[in-house]
Scaffold this active site. Structure first.
Site, PDB file in Angstrom:
ATOM      1  N   ASP A 133      -2.620  10.095   3.907  1.00 18.33           N
ATOM      2  CA  ASP A 133      -4.032   9.719   4.002  1.00 18.33           C
ATOM      3  C   ASP A 133      -4.756  10.733   4.877  1.00 18.33           C
ATOM      4  O   ASP A 133      -4.710  10.656   6.098  1.00 18.33           O
ATOM      5  CB  ASP A 133      -4.153   8.304   4.596  1.00 18.33           C
ATOM      6  CG  ASP A 133      -5.606   7.865   4.742  1.00 18.33           C
ATOM      7  OD1 ASP A 133      -6.497   8.549   4.197  1.00 18.33           O
ATOM      8  OD2 ASP A 133      -5.833   6.821   5.400  1.00 18.33           O
ATOM      9  N   ASP A 176     -12.360   7.240   3.646  1.00 20.11           N
ATOM     10  CA  ASP A 176     -11.150   6.946   4.429  1.00 20.11           C
ATOM     11  C   ASP A 176     -10.750   5.467   4.320  1.00 20.11           C
ATOM     12  O   ASP A 176      -9.687   5.075   4.787  1.00 20.11           O
ATOM     13  CB  ASP A 176     -11.368   7.340   5.895  1.00 20.11           C
ATOM     14  CG  ASP A 176     -10.071   7.489   6.672  1.00 20.11           C
ATOM     15  OD1 ASP A 176      -8.994   7.461   6.030  1.00 20.11           O
ATOM     16  OD2 ASP A 176     -10.134   7.617   7.900  1.00 20.11           O
ATOM     17  N   GLU A 236      -9.543   3.930   1.842  1.00 19.25           N
ATOM     18  CA  GLU A 236      -8.990   4.133   0.497  1.00 19.25           C
ATOM     19  C   GLU A 236      -7.934   3.091   0.131  1.00 19.25           C
ATOM     20  O   GLU A 236      -7.772   2.756  -1.041  1.00 19.25           O
ATOM     21  CB  GLU A 236      -8.386   5.534   0.388  1.00 19.25           C
ATOM     22  CG  GLU A 236      -6.956   5.714   0.950  1.00 19.25           C
ATOM     23  CD  GLU A 236      -6.816   5.400   2.432  1.00 19.25           C
ATOM     24  OE1 GLU A 236      -7.819   5.525   3.144  1.00 19.25           O
ATOM     25  OE2 GLU A 236      -5.716   5.024   2.877  1.00 19.25           O
ATOM     26  N   ARG A 252      -7.742  -0.108   0.500  1.00 20.61           N
ATOM     27  CA  ARG A 252      -8.285  -1.315  -0.145  1.00 20.61           C
ATOM     28  C   ARG A 252      -8.649  -1.045  -1.598  1.00 20.61           C
ATOM     29  O   ARG A 252      -8.622  -1.955  -2.431  1.00 20.61           O
ATOM     30  CB  ARG A 252      -9.478  -1.835   0.677  1.00 20.61           C
ATOM     31  CG  ARG A 252     -10.616  -0.859   0.785  1.00 20.61           C
ATOM     32  CD  ARG A 252     -11.619  -1.229   1.878  1.00 20.61           C
ATOM     33  NE  ARG A 252     -11.118  -0.947   3.224  1.00 20.61           N
ATOM     34  CZ  ARG A 252     -11.772  -1.224   4.346  1.00 20.61           C
ATOM     35  NH1 ARG A 252     -12.973  -1.813   4.300  1.00 20.61           N
ATOM     36  NH2 ARG A 252     -11.258  -0.932   5.517  1.00 20.61           N
ATOM     37  N   LYS A 270       0.860  -1.192   0.000  1.00 17.64           N
ATOM     38  CA  LYS A 270       0.000   0.000   0.000  1.00 17.64           C
ATOM     39  C   LYS A 270       0.890   1.234   0.000  1.00 17.64           C
ATOM     40  O   LYS A 270       1.780   1.380   0.839  1.00 17.64           O
ATOM     41  CB  LYS A 270      -0.921   0.001   1.235  1.00 17.64           C
ATOM     42  CG  LYS A 270      -1.738   1.295   1.411  1.00 17.64           C
ATOM     43  CD  LYS A 270      -2.744   1.211   2.552  1.00 17.64           C
ATOM     44  CE  LYS A 270      -3.354   2.587   2.856  1.00 17.64           C
ATOM     45  NZ  LYS A 270      -4.328   2.563   3.973  1.00 17.64           N
ATOM     46  N   LYS A 312     -10.088  12.747   8.421  1.00 16.77           N
ATOM     47  CA  LYS A 312      -9.676  12.272   9.740  1.00 16.77           C
ATOM     48  C   LYS A 312      -9.718  13.440  10.712  1.00 16.77           C
ATOM     49  O   LYS A 312      -9.082  14.457  10.483  1.00 16.77           O
ATOM     50  CB  LYS A 312      -8.245  11.705   9.668  1.00 16.77           C
ATOM     51  CG  LYS A 312      -8.141  10.377   8.933  1.00 16.77           C
ATOM     52  CD  LYS A 312      -6.747   9.790   9.035  1.00 16.77           C
ATOM     53  CE  LYS A 312      -6.647   8.486   8.259  1.00 16.77           C
ATOM     54  NZ  LYS A 312      -7.448   7.390   8.839  1.00 16.77           N
ATOM     55  N   ASP A 326       1.413   6.014   5.842  1.00 23.07           N
ATOM     56  CA  ASP A 326       0.453   5.134   5.176  1.00 23.07           C
ATOM     57  C   ASP A 326       1.024   4.517   3.892  1.00 23.07           C
ATOM     58  O   ASP A 326       0.305   3.845   3.155  1.00 23.07           O
ATOM     59  CB  ASP A 326      -0.843   5.906   4.899  1.00 23.07           C
ATOM     60  CG  ASP A 326      -2.073   5.032   4.974  1.00 23.07           C
ATOM     61  OD1 ASP A 326      -1.971   3.909   5.513  1.00 23.07           O
ATOM     62  OD2 ASP A 326      -3.134   5.467   4.483  1.00 23.07           O
TER      63      ASP A 326
HETATM   64  N1  BES Z   1      -4.481   4.287   6.814  1.00 22.28           N
HETATM   65  C1  BES Z   1      -5.623   3.998   7.576  1.00 22.28           C
HETATM   66  C2  BES Z   1      -5.398   2.918   8.646  1.00 22.28           C
HETATM   67  C3  BES Z   1      -4.416   3.257   9.724  1.00 22.28           C
HETATM   68  C4  BES Z   1      -4.852   3.709  10.947  1.00 22.28           C
HETATM   69  C5  BES Z   1      -3.064   3.048   9.540  1.00 22.28           C
HETATM   70  C6  BES Z   1      -3.953   3.994  11.954  1.00 22.28           C
HETATM   71  C7  BES Z   1      -2.169   3.332  10.542  1.00 22.28           C
HETATM   72  C8  BES Z   1      -2.594   3.804  11.755  1.00 22.28           C
HETATM   73  C9  BES Z   1      -6.750   3.522   6.666  1.00 22.28           C
HETATM   74  O1  BES Z   1      -6.757   4.059   5.395  1.00 22.28           O
HETATM   75  C10 BES Z   1      -8.021   3.938   7.310  1.00 22.28           C
HETATM   76  O2  BES Z   1      -8.244   5.112   7.391  1.00 22.28           O
HETATM   77  N2  BES Z   1      -8.813   2.964   7.737  1.00 22.28           N
HETATM   78  C11 BES Z   1     -10.054   3.239   8.379  1.00 22.28           C
HETATM   79  C12 BES Z   1     -11.089   2.295   7.808  1.00 22.28           C
HETATM   80  C13 BES Z   1     -12.488   2.640   8.202  1.00 22.28           C
HETATM   81  C14 BES Z   1     -12.922   3.914   7.518  1.00 22.28           C
HETATM   82  C15 BES Z   1     -13.387   1.504   7.800  1.00 22.28           C
HETATM   83  C16 BES Z   1      -9.865   2.988   9.869  1.00 22.28           C
HETATM   84  O3  BES Z   1      -9.115   2.097  10.238  1.00 22.28           O
HETATM   85  O4  BES Z   1     -10.430   3.753  10.652  1.00 22.28           O
HETATM   86 ZN    ZN Z   2      -4.924   4.699   4.675  1.00 21.55          ZN
HETATM   87 MN    MN Z   3      -7.803   5.935   5.327  1.00 20.89          MN
END
Ligand code: BES
Ligand code: ZN
Ligand code: MN
Length: 494
Positions: free
Chosen positions: A267, A345, A347, A349, A262, A274, A286
């Site tokens: 992000d 968010d 993104e 995937r 990834k 966020k 990220d």
């Molecule tokens: N990049 C984040 C996940 C992440 C969180 C990485 C903390 C490192 C530290 C990912 O893109 C994300 O935002 N995931 C969301 C998914 C949700 C919207 C279903 C999450 O984990 O909150």
């Molecule tokens: Zn992310």
């Molecule tokens: Mn995200």
């Protein structure tokens, strides 16, 4: 830094800092203790008694030897814990403790004497070098002036009592180069590491190591129908780069592998932005999956194994602008599947979906993706352990044993098909997020929709790629997690 194996006996080694390991409650019975203690006229015994040194894991005590003794200037005693639990990871941690103490003592020449793991001098020497080199790596690139305390004093390391291990030491140093590349890519902020600079890094690796490189620009991605990846990229002022770096062995490859990382260089969350307190300021990390992928590419290029390996990164940012995807938009991925975006968010995937479809078309024998995919995985497994999902036991077990040998902790998680019900969309083939419970599992199930029949594993590395405090051979910031597991996996027979 010069590193070599020498067979100088402990009491004849006369550099700045000699580190010696002792198992719990066994220090005084060991040969190393006997030799050094008699050379020191019993001083070692006194130091151990005065400091109540037991040899518990993590314990360190150092002493200055009398001048004229012909011994090392300083001796560092490191506790190794119980001998039953002795491991390669124990060797890395002990070597790190010695290297860190030597560095604090401003030692230039260091020797390390530790018990072998399972009589295997090759793997033991590799682990010692990894622990020492990785613990001494400091990232001062973004400080205006190197502060006094942060310069590297250690210039030379001798690994004692491992026999002639030049090849193992060279290999470990090359592995560390890959880990350090990954750490530096992750530590660099989003205004330095961009999709373009990731592509440049890949180009540099290609040139240095004779790998082949294809970078698909936006138009080429459009032609391939990568609507999921491009949907994420569309709000950024920086053009997306789809990076495909290939290592081919000189003979017929024993197997063909694909590694996908990834590569979100930032992000923001997109329109589902966020909020403050969510860690938005750390979202330069990220792209840690892609950093591990490029770090592994470096090591593979240096070590030249028999397998063919494809390194793939769909690099972009997740930003906000008048062009941003709206929550509710429907995107079509390159395998024709449609996705209702119920959260911008989620993104990572989306970028991985098109990367997985691309990888499978290469006709590889296995695909592994690494991604800082979900906060839910951190909730499930904490900061030190990555989650691994795979429909294939054989691939999962191969990766678990590669990770075990690397000391990079992973735990297998379930691909519970029933949970995919939460991703059903009334209007498209699927949504991109499900309900909160099992969030790291539904993310893995989403990815599974983009792999038809190639053995595939997904690693959610959101926790272990970053650390807020120095520990073992990691310093604050990026850990380079994943590189050593990937290298072990590529190098393994099967
Ligand atoms: N990049 C984040 C996940 C992440 C969180 C990485 C903390 C490192 C530290 C990912 O893109 C994300 O935002 N995931 C969301 C998914 C949700 C919207 C279903 C999450 O984990 O909150
Ligand atoms: Zn992310
Ligand atoms: Mn995200």
């Amino acid at each position: 830094m010069k590193i070599q194996a020498t067979d100088t006996p402990l009491h004849q080694w006369s550099g700045d800092c000699l580190g010696v390991g002792f198992f719990e409650e066994q220090a005084e019975q060991s040969a190393a203790f006997g030799t050094l203690n008699s050379a020191l006229d019993g001083l070692l015994q006194e130091v151990i008694a005065e400091n109540e040194f037991k040899g518990k894991s993590g314990e360190t005590v150092w002493l200055r030897t009398p001048s004229g003794s012909g011994l090392a200037r300083k001796i560092v005693l490191v506790g190794l814990g119980k001998p039953e639990g002795w491991s390669l990871e124990g060797l890395r941690q002990a070597a790190a403790a010695i290297a860190r103490t030597a560095q604090k003592q401003k030692g230039k020449t260091v020797a390390i004497a530790l018990p072998l793991w399972e009589q295997n001098a090759t793997l033991s020497a590799e682990a010692i070098v990894e622990g020492a080199v990785l613990s001494l790596h400091q990232d001062n690139r973004f400080k205006s002036e190197t502060e006094n305390g942060s310069r590297l004093y250690v210039e030379q390391i001798e690994v004692l009592e491992v026999g002639d291990r030049a090849a193992a030491i060279a290999k470990a140093q090359q592995i560390c180069e890959g880990v350090i590349l990954a750490r530096e890519l992750v530590n660099a902020p989003a205004n330095v590491v961009t999709p373009m600079s990731l592509a440049d890094t890949a180009a540099q690796l290609a040139q240095e190591l004779g790998l082949s490189l294809e970078v698909l620009e936006k138009e080429a991605c459009e032609a391939l129908g990568m609507g999921a990846f491009l949907g994420v990229a569309q709000a950024s002022d920086m053009p997306p780069k789809f990076i495909h770096l290939t290592y081919k062995p000189s003979g017929t490859p024993t197997r063909k592998l694909a590694i996908i990382g990834k590569g979100l260089t930032f992000d923001s969350g997109g329109l589902n932005i966020k909020p403050t307190g969510s860690g938005i300021e750390t979202m330069k990390m990220d792209m840690a999956g892609s950093a591990a992928t490029l770090g592994a590419a470096k090591v593979v290029g240096l070590l030249k194994p028999d397998a063919e390996v494809h390194f793939i990164v769909a690099a972009t940012e997740n930003m906000i602008s008048g062009r941003a995807i709206h929550p509710g938009d429907i995107l079509t991925a390159s395998n024709g599947k449609t996705i209702e975006i119920n959260n911008t968010d989620a993104e990572g995937r989306l970028t991985l979906a098109d990367a997985l479809v691309f990888a499978e078309k290469l006709g590889v024998d296995a695909i592994v993706d690494l991604a800082t995919l979900t906060g839910a995985c951190i909730v499930a497994l904490g900061n030190d352990i990555a989650g691994i999902w795979s429909p294939q036991d054989e691939l999962a077990n191969a990766l678990l044993s590669a990770s075990d040998q690397a000391g990079e902790k992973m735990w297998r998680m379930p691909l519970e098909d029933k949970y995919f019900e939460g991703m059903k969309s009334p209007i498209a083939d699927m949504k991109n997020t499900g309900p909160r419970p099992g969030g790291s599992i539904t993310a893995a199930l989403f990815l599974k929709q983009f792999v038809k029949e190639t053995p595939w594993a997904h690693l959610d590395v959101a926790g272990p790629v970053w650390t807020e405090k120095e520990s073992g051979y990691h310093n604050t910031g990026a850990t380079g997690f994943g590189v050593r597991t990937l290298v072990n996996w590529v190098l393994a027979e099967k």
